[in-house]
Every structure is written in C-alpha cells, then in structure tokens.
Design an enzyme around this catalytic site. Structure first.
Site, PDB file in Angstrom:
ATOM      1  N   GLY A 194      22.352 -12.423  24.170  1.00 32.11           N
ATOM      2  CA  GLY A 194      23.729 -12.021  24.440  1.00 32.11           C
ATOM      3  C   GLY A 194      23.882 -10.518  24.474  1.00 32.11           C
ATOM      4  N   GLY A 195      22.802  -9.819  24.843  1.00 30.65           N
ATOM      5  CA  GLY A 195      22.763  -8.372  24.704  1.00 30.65           C
ATOM      6  C   GLY A 195      23.322  -7.569  25.854  1.00 30.65           C
TER       7      GLY A 195
ATOM      8  N   ASP B 140      18.973 -18.583  29.651  1.00 30.95           N
ATOM      9  CA  ASP B 140      19.901 -19.452  28.938  1.00 30.95           C
ATOM     10  C   ASP B 140      19.229 -19.839  27.630  1.00 30.95           C
ATOM     11  OD1 ASP B 140      21.410 -21.547  27.933  1.00 30.95           O
ATOM     12  OD2 ASP B 140      21.691 -22.525  29.871  1.00 30.95           O
ATOM     13  N   VAL B 141      19.811 -19.454  26.499  1.00 24.76           N
ATOM     14  CA  VAL B 141      19.153 -19.694  25.212  1.00 24.76           C
ATOM     15  C   VAL B 141      19.065 -21.177  24.864  1.00 24.76           C
ATOM     16  CG1 VAL B 141      19.711 -17.424  24.283  1.00 24.76           C
ATOM     17  CG2 VAL B 141      21.290 -19.351  23.904  1.00 24.76           C
TER      18      VAL B 141
ATOM     19  N   SER C  38      30.293 -16.337  12.536  1.00 20.90           N
ATOM     20  CA  SER C  38      31.717 -16.130  12.830  1.00 20.90           C
ATOM     21  C   SER C  38      32.521 -16.242  11.546  1.00 20.90           C
ATOM     22  CB  SER C  38      32.209 -17.175  13.834  1.00 20.90           C
ATOM     23  OG  SER C  38      33.622 -17.140  13.949  1.00 20.90           O
TER      24      SER C  38
ATOM     25  N   TYR D 281      33.108 -24.815  18.189  1.00 22.98           N
ATOM     26  CA  TYR D 281      32.589 -23.478  17.891  1.00 22.98           C
ATOM     27  C   TYR D 281      32.431 -23.273  16.390  1.00 22.98           C
ATOM     28  CZ  TYR D 281      32.402 -18.335  17.904  1.00 22.98           C
ATOM     29  OH  TYR D 281      32.043 -17.023  17.722  1.00 22.98           O
TER      30      TYR D 281
ATOM     31  N   ALA E 253      29.537 -25.326  15.057  1.00 22.83           N
ATOM     32  CA  ALA E 253      28.237 -24.749  15.405  1.00 22.83           C
ATOM     33  C   ALA E 253      27.917 -23.533  14.547  1.00 22.83           C
ATOM     34  CB  ALA E 253      28.221 -24.371  16.882  1.00 22.83           C
ATOM     35  N   LYS E 254      28.889 -22.652  14.380  1.00 21.19           N
ATOM     36  CA  LYS E 254      28.649 -21.440  13.592  1.00 21.19           C
ATOM     37  C   LYS E 254      28.477 -21.764  12.106  1.00 21.19           C
ATOM     38  CE  LYS E 254      28.789 -18.259  16.838  1.00 21.19           C
ATOM     39  NZ  LYS E 254      27.612 -17.422  17.172  1.00 21.19           N
TER      40      LYS E 254
ATOM     41  N   ILE F 180      36.903  -8.554  16.303  1.00 21.83           N
ATOM     42  CA  ILE F 180      36.134  -7.494  16.950  1.00 21.83           C
ATOM     43  C   ILE F 180      36.623  -7.299  18.380  1.00 21.83           C
ATOM     44  CG2 ILE F 180      33.834  -6.668  17.534  1.00 21.83           C
ATOM     45  CD1 ILE F 180      34.303  -7.056  14.526  1.00 21.83           C
TER      46      ILE F 180
END
Length: 235
Positions: free
Chosen positions: A8-9, A46-47, A125, A138, A141-142, A171
C-alpha cells in the site's frame, strides 16, 4: 543496508512510511494496486494473490537483496449496513486486510529467518478499540490482524524477529477525505478534530514515525505490542 517492503506504499499512510524509511537509510520497495510511476522500486501487486507477491519479491531480492523489514499498510475499507453486506464483499475485505498480511509474512519470512533478524509492522486500525458502525468486515479483519500480530510475536521472537501493530487514529489521507465527501465520517474532519484531545488530525508522517521506531534497533526489546497513534482518541 537493509531492504524493506511496504504494501500500500503508493499513497496515504503507506507512502508516508515508505518515504520515512528511505530517509532512515533503508532500501524500500512498495507493492500497490496502483504503483507510483516515479518510483523505480514500485511494483503492482494484489496482496491477496500469492503469485503476484512472489513475482514482485523475486525482482526486489534480485535488485535490493533479502527482505528483512515488512510493513503491511495495504488496506481496503467498505461502508455497508451489515444486513446489506454480501458475503462476497465480506470476503474481499478479509482477503485484503487479513489474508494479505498472511501471504506477505509467509513470503518474506525465509529471508528474516536466514538473517536471524527481522521487523514486521502491521498497520491496524483504531476501530478495533471502539468498533465502527457500517464497517463490520473491516473492523473484524483489523481485529484479526491485532491477534495475528501477538501470536507471530511469540512464535518468531526466538528467531530475532519482532512483530508489532500500529492502529492509526484519524489520519488525513485521500481515503479519509473521500469518506468525508460521501458523508460517511459522522461529521466533518474539523468536527472530529474538536473531539480529538490533541486538537489536530493525524498525518501519515505520525504513523511513519512510529513505524520507524519499531523497525529501529532501539525497539529490539519490543514485540507483540499494539501501539496506538491516535491523538488520544483511544487510550
């Protein structure tokens, strides 16, 4: 010189981390669905696809050497009322945010084991502390990522590898601004700032600073920790 991979860089938090690690003197390669055209070591991957990861890492190793630092910053969110959330959507979010970390760690682990040294930082997160309506997949998953972090820390510590997580708070990223524009934040960014103890929105550089420390030799005795960077919104 150590070699780091940041998923995701290409933008947002991931980009901030990649820039900081380069400033710290590391070789840095990034993996992203939309890689930067200005970065010689930016790879499209794609990770959630182990074959794409393997292809990218083969080139990274050939050009930069073994990978001993991994920052998992790739992520995907979806706002959806739970009763309207399809299982396919659920799986997609889990695939990127949790399974993607599984694939990445397994892919670089041989390099770290061989070096008897490694650093893994997982970008989690702050929603795992408080929950978040309309983001059940989400948050699940986190939350799983936090648990994985703690388990891997125990398993890999004897091999000189530390594993920590950084759950960002509020952020200022393109993703945040898109969510604000769609009215999905439960208020404007400015309204959220007034509910944040330090009275400002966070920046990718704030997250990058935490990652820089956890990757440094100074943090060699720190592993299995969830280091919240959230301006005091979650304590």
């Amino acid at each position: 010189m150590k070699t780091a991979v940041v998923t995701g860089g290409a933008s947002g938090i991931g980009l901030g981390i990649a820039e900081r690690l380069r400033a710290d003197g590391l070789h840095v390669a990034t993996l992203d669905l939309n890689p930067s055209a200005d970065d010689d070591f930016a790879y499209r991957a794609d990770v959630s696809d182990p074959e794409q990861i393997a292809a990218a890492l083969t080139d990274v190793r050939a050009k930069l050497g073994p990978v001993t630092v991994l920052v998992n910053a790739a992520g995907m969110e979806k706002y959806r009322r739970f009763q309207n959330l399809s299982f396919e959507e659920w799986k997609q979010i889990i695939d990127v945010n949790l399974h993607g970390v599984f694939h990445m760690v397994q892919a670089v682990l041989p390099d770290m084991m061989s070096a008897e040294w490694g650093r893994v930082v997982n970008i989690s997160s702050s929603s795992t502390h408080s929950g978040q309506p309309f983001m059940s997949a989400y948050v699940a998953a986190k939350s799983g990522l936090n648990g994985l972090t703690k388990s891997l820390a125990l398993e890999l510590g004897p091999h000189g590898i530390t594993v920590n997580a950084v759950p960002p708070g509020f952020i200022d990223t393109p993703m945040l601004r898109r969510s604000e524009g769609k009215g999905l934040l439960g208020g404007t960014v400015e309204e959220h700032i007034q509910r944040t103890p330090v009275r400002r929105v966070g920046t990718p550089a704030d997250i990058a600073a935490a990652c820089s420390f956890l990757i440094s030799e100074d943090a060699g005795y720190i592993t299995g920790q969830i280091l919240g960077v959230n301006g005091g919104r979650n304590t």
